[in-house]
Design a protein around this motif. Structure first.
Motif, PDB file in Angstrom:
ATOM      1  N   PHE A  57       0.859  -1.179   0.000  1.00  0.00           N
ATOM      2  CA  PHE A  57       0.000   0.000   0.000  1.00  0.00           C
ATOM      3  C   PHE A  57       0.890   1.222   0.000  1.00  0.00           C
ATOM      4  CE2 PHE A  57      -2.339   3.490   1.858  1.00  0.00           C
ATOM      5  CZ  PHE A  57      -3.601   3.367   1.289  1.00  0.00           C
ATOM      6  N   ASP A  58       0.799   2.017  -1.063  1.00  0.00           N
ATOM      7  CA  ASP A  58       1.597   3.230  -1.143  1.00  0.00           C
ATOM      8  C   ASP A  58       0.886   4.347  -0.376  1.00  0.00           C
ATOM      9  OD1 ASP A  58       2.571   5.891  -2.497  1.00  0.00           O
ATOM     10  OD2 ASP A  58       4.030   4.344  -3.027  1.00  0.00           O
ATOM     11  N   LEU A  59       1.600   4.979   0.532  1.00  0.00           N
ATOM     12  CA  LEU A  59       0.990   5.974   1.408  1.00  0.00           C
ATOM     13  C   LEU A  59       0.486   7.208   0.674  1.00  0.00           C
ATOM     14  CD1 LEU A  59       3.319   5.908   4.549  1.00  0.00           C
ATOM     15  CD2 LEU A  59       1.235   4.613   4.113  1.00  0.00           C
ATOM     16  N   SER A  60       0.848   7.365  -0.577  1.00  0.00           N
ATOM     17  CA  SER A  60       0.335   8.511  -1.329  1.00  0.00           C
ATOM     18  C   SER A  60      -1.171   8.419  -1.547  1.00  0.00           C
ATOM     19  CB  SER A  60       1.051   8.615  -2.684  1.00  0.00           C
ATOM     20  OG  SER A  60       0.817   7.467  -3.484  1.00  0.00           O
ATOM     21  N   HIS A  61      -1.762   7.245  -1.312  1.00  0.00           N
ATOM     22  CA  HIS A  61      -3.212   7.081  -1.439  1.00  0.00           C
ATOM     23  C   HIS A  61      -3.965   7.534  -0.199  1.00  0.00           C
ATOM     24  CE1 HIS A  61      -3.316   4.826  -5.249  1.00  0.00           C
ATOM     25  NE2 HIS A  61      -2.153   4.322  -4.855  1.00  0.00           N
ATOM     26  N   ALA A  62      -3.252   7.905   0.842  1.00  0.00           N
ATOM     27  CA  ALA A  62      -3.883   8.330   2.093  1.00  0.00           C
ATOM     28  C   ALA A  62      -3.871   9.855   2.188  1.00  0.00           C
ATOM     29  CB  ALA A  62      -3.152   7.729   3.285  1.00  0.00           C
ATOM     30  N   PRO A  63      -5.024  10.478   2.356  1.00  0.00           N
ATOM     31  CA  PRO A  63      -5.054  11.939   2.519  1.00  0.00           C
ATOM     32  C   PRO A  63      -4.304  12.367   3.770  1.00  0.00           C
ATOM     33  CG  PRO A  63      -7.251  11.066   2.052  1.00  0.00           C
ATOM     34  CD  PRO A  63      -6.372   9.889   2.341  1.00  0.00           C
ATOM     35  N   PRO A  64      -3.898  13.620   3.846  1.00  0.00           N
ATOM     36  CA  PRO A  64      -3.228  14.112   5.061  1.00  0.00           C
ATOM     37  C   PRO A  64      -4.117  13.890   6.285  1.00  0.00           C
ATOM     38  CG  PRO A  64      -3.050  15.718   3.285  1.00  0.00           C
ATOM     39  CD  PRO A  64      -4.000  14.656   2.806  1.00  0.00           C
ATOM     40  N   GLY A  65      -3.495  13.482   7.378  1.00  0.00           N
ATOM     41  CA  GLY A  65      -4.243  13.296   8.616  1.00  0.00           C
ATOM     42  C   GLY A  65      -5.090  12.049   8.663  1.00  0.00           C
ATOM     43  N   SER A  66      -4.817  11.076   7.796  1.00  0.00           N
ATOM     44  CA  SER A  66      -5.585   9.836   7.810  1.00  0.00           C
ATOM     45  C   SER A  66      -5.289   9.020   9.061  1.00  0.00           C
ATOM     46  CB  SER A  66      -5.263   8.984   6.571  1.00  0.00           C
ATOM     47  OG  SER A  66      -5.752   9.575   5.395  1.00  0.00           O
ATOM     48  N   LEU A  67      -6.229   8.156   9.387  1.00  0.00           N
ATOM     49  CA  LEU A  67      -6.062   7.198  10.479  1.00  0.00           C
ATOM     50  C   LEU A  67      -5.919   5.817   9.873  1.00  0.00           C
ATOM     51  CD1 LEU A  67      -6.192   6.228  13.445  1.00  0.00           C
ATOM     52  CD2 LEU A  67      -8.685   6.257  13.244  1.00  0.00           C
ATOM     53  N   PHE A  68      -4.832   5.131  10.204  1.00  0.00           N
ATOM     54  CA  PHE A  68      -4.585   3.777   9.706  1.00  0.00           C
ATOM     55  C   PHE A  68      -4.979   2.775  10.789  1.00  0.00           C
ATOM     56  CE2 PHE A  68      -2.371   6.080   6.568  1.00  0.00           C
ATOM     57  CZ  PHE A  68      -2.082   5.232   5.511  1.00  0.00           C
ATOM     58  N   TYR A  69      -5.725   1.757  10.385  1.00  0.00           N
ATOM     59  CA  TYR A  69      -6.249   0.750  11.316  1.00  0.00           C
ATOM     60  C   TYR A  69      -5.982  -0.605  10.687  1.00  0.00           C
ATOM     61  CZ  TYR A  69      -9.912  -0.966  14.662  1.00  0.00           C
ATOM     62  OH  TYR A  69     -10.623  -1.579  15.664  1.00  0.00           O
ATOM     63  N   ASP A  70      -5.068  -1.366  11.290  1.00  0.00           N
ATOM     64  CA  ASP A  70      -4.709  -2.689  10.765  1.00  0.00           C
ATOM     65  C   ASP A  70      -5.180  -3.731  11.769  1.00  0.00           C
ATOM     66  OD1 ASP A  70      -3.523  -4.960   9.670  1.00  0.00           O
ATOM     67  OD2 ASP A  70      -1.700  -3.891   9.087  1.00  0.00           O
ATOM     68  N   ILE A  71      -6.081  -4.640  11.348  1.00  0.00           N
ATOM     69  CA  ILE A  71      -6.641  -5.602  12.301  1.00  0.00           C
ATOM     70  C   ILE A  71      -5.728  -6.810  12.512  1.00  0.00           C
ATOM     71  CG2 ILE A  71      -8.951  -4.839  11.650  1.00  0.00           C
ATOM     72  CD1 ILE A  71      -9.378  -7.628  10.410  1.00  0.00           C
ATOM     73  N   VAL A  72      -4.599  -6.887  11.810  1.00  0.00           N
ATOM     74  CA  VAL A  72      -3.615  -7.943  12.056  1.00  0.00           C
ATOM     75  C   VAL A  72      -3.088  -7.814  13.487  1.00  0.00           C
ATOM     76  CG1 VAL A  72      -1.272  -8.707  11.459  1.00  0.00           C
ATOM     77  CG2 VAL A  72      -2.948  -8.266   9.656  1.00  0.00           C
ATOM     78  N   THR A  73      -2.900  -8.946  14.166  1.00  0.00           N
ATOM     79  CA  THR A  73      -2.416  -8.911  15.560  1.00  0.00           C
ATOM     80  C   THR A  73      -1.062  -9.583  15.749  1.00  0.00           C
ATOM     81  OG1 THR A  73      -3.613 -10.958  16.113  1.00  0.00           O
ATOM     82  CG2 THR A  73      -4.764  -8.850  16.479  1.00  0.00           C
ATOM     83  N   ASP A  74      -0.497 -10.159  14.701  1.00  0.00           N
ATOM     84  CA  ASP A  74       0.794 -10.834  14.823  1.00  0.00           C
ATOM     85  C   ASP A  74       1.619 -10.540  13.573  1.00  0.00           C
ATOM     86  OD1 ASP A  74       2.906 -12.400  15.622  1.00  0.00           O
ATOM     87  OD2 ASP A  74       1.992 -14.289  14.998  1.00  0.00           O
ATOM     88  N   PRO A  75       2.467  -9.500  13.612  1.00  0.00           N
ATOM     89  CA  PRO A  75       2.843  -8.698  14.770  1.00  0.00           C
ATOM     90  C   PRO A  75       1.810  -7.607  15.076  1.00  0.00           C
ATOM     91  CG  PRO A  75       4.003  -7.905  12.842  1.00  0.00           C
ATOM     92  CD  PRO A  75       3.228  -9.122  12.396  1.00  0.00           C
ATOM     93  N   VAL A  76       1.874  -7.059  16.264  1.00  0.00           N
ATOM     94  CA  VAL A  76       0.952  -5.987  16.631  1.00  0.00           C
ATOM     95  C   VAL A  76       1.262  -4.729  15.825  1.00  0.00           C
ATOM     96  CG1 VAL A  76       0.169  -4.490  18.512  1.00  0.00           C
ATOM     97  CG2 VAL A  76       0.566  -6.926  18.935  1.00  0.00           C
ATOM     98  N   LYS A  77       2.526  -4.382  15.758  1.00  0.00           N
ATOM     99  CA  LYS A  77       2.934  -3.220  14.957  1.00  0.00           C
ATOM    100  C   LYS A  77       3.348  -3.720  13.583  1.00  0.00           C
ATOM    101  CE  LYS A  77       2.163  -0.074  18.003  1.00  0.00           C
ATOM    102  NZ  LYS A  77       1.001   0.839  17.806  1.00  0.00           N
ATOM    103  N   THR A  78       2.426  -3.709  12.665  1.00  0.00           N
ATOM    104  CA  THR A  78       2.700  -4.201  11.316  1.00  0.00           C
ATOM    105  C   THR A  78       3.546  -3.188  10.552  1.00  0.00           C
ATOM    106  OG1 THR A  78       0.686  -3.188  10.415  1.00  0.00           O
ATOM    107  CG2 THR A  78       0.506  -5.439  11.292  1.00  0.00           C
TER     108      THR A  78
END
Length: 285
Positions: A214-235
């Motif tokens: 996922f290229d971050l240029s697709h996210a508007p400024p100030g977006s909130l990223f939510y990843d439901i993966v839990t292993d690892p916690v910090k993806t």
């Protein structure tokens, strides 16, 4: 086993954090019960449910990949959310061995977003990656809270089908997941007063799976990223988003919240959420 118990089923299930969560709460509340993980495949699912339905000590189970939709033909009833979403993540044993399918994923997903959702926004948009059972819960939850959705999957036609069944109104869009892997030069506006989400519901980025491109240029400024993966916690997605200045939610938020709803169904008491910080530290260790 001589005490009431519940469990999580799926394939694979050995790395599930659900036993640690439920046992933590059972211990804090002093409830004499247990929670465990049991590997169940699509082939063994019918025999498993028949055996557990006959066990008066069994309170139910959480259902993970790849059984959230395959479990449905074996159940007697569904709660309103599971019926609407078309996916079950919790099965509860009732009277006369009746099995009811429930879905706690939608409420669990929204739980950490509640403070934001209580605010007013000019516009809410979410880019949701994935089209599986968890994605269906996320689409259902977000469409019901005023979001315009872009749902992306490896099969754009399947993504559109999910939108047609769960969110037929609202001007939503489907997309090929691969389109988010390449940079875009789209000029986003300042987005003041808007709420933008990027939600990963795929297993990509999970330990043992491939990376999420996922290229971050697709996210508007100030977006909130939510990843439901839990292993690892910090993806890797969340680490990149944090480095770029975006706010993030990890998968433990949803995991703990949906487990709390299931815990109340299984054991008849609310989960002691006042211990969330201690629980998160245990799970992240």
């Amino acid at each position: 086993m001589t005490v009431p118990y519940a469990e999580v089923i799926g394939d694979p299930v050995a790395r599930s954090k659900s036993p640690a969560i439920h046992r933590f709460w059972l211990s804090r509340l002093g409830i004499a019960a247990d929670y465990r993980a049991t590997r169940v495949t699509a082939d063994t699912l019918p025999d498993y449910l028949a055996a557990r339905a006959a066990d008066p000590l069994w309170r139910g189970c959480n259902v993970t990949m790849p059984l959230k939709q395959r479990v449905q033909p074996h159940l007697h009833a569904f709660d309103r959310t599971a019926r609407a979403i078309g996916a079950v993540n919790t099965v509860v044993r009732g009277e006369e061995r009746r099995l009811t399918g429930c879905n706690t994923d939608a409420a669990g997903f929204l739980d950490p977003l509640r403070p934001l959702l209580a605010q007013r926004h000019w516009f809410r948009m979410a880019r949701v990656l994935g089209t599986g059972g968890a994605a269906r819960a996320v689409v259902y939850a977000l469409a019901g809270t005023g979001f315009t959705l872009v749902l992306a999957g490896r099969d754009a036609a399947k993504a559109q089908s999910v939108l047609d069944s769960l969110a037929p109104e609202g001007g939503h869009h489907s997309a090929d997941l691969a389109c988010f892997a390449q940079p875009t030069d789209f000029a986003f506006d300042a987005r003041e007063g808007c709420l933008d989400l990027v939600v990963n519901t795929t297993p990509l980025g999970m330990r043992g799976h491939g990376p999420l491109r996922f290229d971050l240029s697709h996210a508007p400024p100030g977006s909130l990223f939510y990843d439901i993966v839990t292993d690892p916690v910090k993806t890797e997605l969340l680490l990149r988003a944090t480095a770029a200045g975006h706010a993030t939610f990890d998968g433990l938020h949803m995991l703990i919240a949906q487990a709390a709803a299931a815990f109340a169904l299984f054991f008849g008491q609310p989960a002691p959420r006042e211990h969330d910080a201690e629980l998160r530290a245990l799970l992240a260790a």
